[in-house]
Structure formats: C-alpha cells, structure tokens
Design a protein around this motif. Sequence first.
Motif, short mmCIF file in Angstrom:
data_model
loop_
_atom_site.label_atom_id
_atom_site.label_comp_id
_atom_site.label_asym_id
_atom_site.label_seq_id
_atom_site.Cartn_x
_atom_site.Cartn_y
_atom_site.Cartn_z
N VAL A 96 0.84 -1.20 0.00
CA VAL A 96 0.00 0.00 0.00
C VAL A 96 0.87 1.25 0.00
CG1 VAL A 96 -1.61 1.34 1.42
CG2 VAL A 96 -2.04 -1.08 1.01
N ALA A 97 1.95 1.25 0.80
CA ALA A 97 2.85 2.41 0.84
C ALA A 97 3.53 2.61 -0.52
CB ALA A 97 3.90 2.22 1.93
N GLN A 98 3.97 1.51 -1.14
CA GLN A 98 4.59 1.63 -2.46
C GLN A 98 3.59 2.12 -3.50
OE1 GLN A 98 6.18 -2.29 -3.17
NE2 GLN A 98 8.07 -1.88 -2.06
N ALA A 99 2.37 1.61 -3.43
CA ALA A 99 1.34 2.05 -4.37
C ALA A 99 1.02 3.52 -4.18
CB ALA A 99 0.07 1.21 -4.19
N ASP A 100 1.00 3.97 -2.93
CA ASP A 100 0.74 5.39 -2.65
C ASP A 100 1.85 6.26 -3.24
OD1 ASP A 100 -0.78 7.49 -1.47
OD2 ASP A 100 0.69 7.59 0.17
N LEU A 101 3.10 5.85 -3.07
CA LEU A 101 4.22 6.60 -3.66
C LEU A 101 4.12 6.61 -5.19
CD1 LEU A 101 7.22 5.43 -1.44
CD2 LEU A 101 6.13 7.67 -1.47
N GLU A 102 3.78 5.47 -5.76
CA GLU A 102 3.66 5.38 -7.22
C GLU A 102 2.52 6.27 -7.71
OE1 GLU A 102 4.70 3.98 -11.06
OE2 GLU A 102 5.76 3.98 -9.15
N ILE A 103 1.42 6.30 -7.00
CA ILE A 103 0.29 7.16 -7.38
C ILE A 103 0.71 8.62 -7.34
CG2 ILE A 103 -1.96 8.01 -6.59
CD1 ILE A 103 -2.60 5.09 -5.82
N ARG A 104 1.41 9.01 -6.29
CA ARG A 104 1.88 10.40 -6.19
C ARG A 104 2.83 10.76 -7.33
NH1 ARG A 104 2.87 10.55 0.26
NH2 ARG A 104 0.69 10.70 0.86
N ARG A 105 3.73 9.83 -7.65
CA ARG A 105 4.67 10.07 -8.74
C ARG A 105 3.93 10.20 -10.06
NH1 ARG A 105 6.99 7.51 -12.73
NH2 ARG A 105 6.03 5.52 -12.25
N LEU A 106 2.97 9.33 -10.31
CA LEU A 106 2.21 9.39 -11.55
C LEU A 106 1.35 10.65 -11.63
CD1 LEU A 106 1.16 5.65 -11.93
CD2 LEU A 106 2.87 6.88 -13.26
N GLU A 107 0.79 11.07 -10.50
CA GLU A 107 0.01 12.31 -10.48
C GLU A 107 0.90 13.50 -10.82
OE1 GLU A 107 -1.75 12.27 -6.60
OE2 GLU A 107 -3.55 11.23 -7.30
N GLN A 108 2.13 13.48 -10.30
CA GLN A 108 3.07 14.56 -10.60
C GLN A 108 3.44 14.54 -12.08
OE1 GLN A 108 6.74 14.34 -8.41
NE2 GLN A 108 7.19 16.50 -8.72
N GLU A 109 3.64 13.35 -12.64
CA GLU A 109 3.93 13.25 -14.07
C GLU A 109 2.77 13.77 -14.91
OE1 GLU A 109 5.24 9.46 -15.51
OE2 GLU A 109 6.81 9.30 -14.01
N VAL A 110 1.55 13.45 -14.51
CA VAL A 110 0.37 13.93 -15.23
C VAL A 110 0.31 15.46 -15.16
CG1 VAL A 110 -2.16 13.99 -15.18
CG2 VAL A 110 -0.97 11.81 -15.04
N ALA A 111 0.57 16.02 -13.98
CA ALA A 111 0.55 17.48 -13.84
C ALA A 111 1.62 18.13 -14.71
CB ALA A 111 0.74 17.87 -12.37
N THR A 112 2.82 17.54 -14.72
CA THR A 112 3.90 18.06 -15.57
C THR A 112 3.52 17.95 -17.04
OG1 THR A 112 5.53 17.39 -13.90
CG2 THR A 112 6.36 17.81 -16.12
N GLY A 113 2.94 16.84 -17.43
CA GLY A 113 2.49 16.66 -18.81
C GLY A 113 1.43 17.67 -19.20
N ALA A 114 0.51 17.97 -18.28
CA ALA A 114 -0.53 18.96 -18.56
C ALA A 114 0.09 20.35 -18.73
CB ALA A 114 -1.56 18.97 -17.42
N GLN A 115 1.08 20.68 -17.92
CA GLN A 115 1.76 21.97 -18.07
C GLN A 115 2.50 22.05 -19.40
OE1 GLN A 115 4.26 22.16 -14.62
NE2 GLN A 115 2.61 22.84 -13.26
N ASN A 116 3.19 20.96 -19.76
CA ASN A 116 3.90 20.92 -21.04
C ASN A 116 2.92 21.05 -22.21
OD1 ASN A 116 6.34 20.64 -19.75
ND2 ASN A 116 6.43 18.42 -20.00
N LEU A 117 1.78 20.40 -22.10
CA LEU A 117 0.77 20.48 -23.15
C LEU A 117 0.24 21.91 -23.29
CD1 LEU A 117 -1.09 19.06 -25.20
CD2 LEU A 117 -2.67 18.64 -23.30
N ALA A 118 -0.01 22.56 -22.16
CA ALA A 118 -0.51 23.94 -22.21
C ALA A 118 0.52 24.86 -22.85
CB ALA A 118 -0.84 24.42 -20.79
#
Length: 166
Positions: A96-118
């Motif tokens: 669960v802890a590893q999944a939580d870290l992975e979710i946070r990392r992926l959310e950050q990647e999505v946010a970075t991708g959205a900024q790059n797209l904009a």
Amino acid sequence: MSDRASIDAAYNGSPNVMMRAWQAKADATPEKVVSFLGLESRNGAVATIDGPAEGVAPAPTREWASAVDLIREASEAIRVGEERASELEAQLAQVVAQADLEIRRLEQEVATGAQNLARSEERVRLAEARAAEAEDWLVRLHDAAVEAFGARAKPIPAPSTPEEAE
C-alpha cells in the motif's frame, strides 16, 4: 525465490498437523458411545451411576495425553496462522505504501504533462498567428509586385502556327 514463495515454503500448517493425534488412534477400535438419554430424573437432574449397572457398558477410558497433544497441535496451527496473517498484513502495508508513492509520482507526471501540453498549445497558437500574418504580408507583396511590374511588360503571345505568323 520470490518473497511470497519463501513465506509459503516456510509455512507448514497443513491439516495433517492437526490430525496427527486422531490418525494415531484411527486404527484402534472405536470407543463406545454412552447415551445419557433416559438418565434424567423427574426434576431434570441427571442421575448418576455409582457402579456398573446391568446392560450398561463400563465408561470408556479417556486418553488425556492425546487430547493434550491435539490441543497443543491446534494451538500451534493457530499460532502459525496468526504469524502468517501478521506477515501478510506487513506485506500489505508495504505494498500500500509503495502504491501510494507510485500514485503520487504518476500524479506529478500527469501534472507536468498537462503543463507541457498547455505550453505547447500556446506555442502552436503563436506560431499559427505568425504564419497568418506572414501570409498576409506575402499577399500584399505579391499584389504590389504585380501592380508595379505587371502593366509595363506584358509578354506578346507567340503565334502557335506558321500560317498565323504570315
């Protein structure tokens, strides 16, 4: 060997562990069953028999050692099961802890991708505006060149057949 396989290999709490005492007595002749039906008195109390009565078999001998062994084996099986459950809970908490870290990392990647797209969309919008302005200027230059040089030197069409040239 994976973590799961090593834990499963260490666990030997099979049903055979709990059945050893019973299996040891499986070949022996079965104990007689004593029925307590009909031994109640009128007030509901159970009557006792002090000595052997006619038609009633003697009380079976109890093997307390095998009962104690069975209880020990059952408690050992329960303890092993509880240890296995606590190990699985610890593994679950880690996953669960590893999944939580992975979710946070992926959310950050999505946010970075959205900024790059904009940013990319803004650059595309600016490039399209510059291209439209450049096309306008090219049309103006073309029109100015045709207007300035087009009226002076109009080429005379050459005759297409020799008869027309005469």
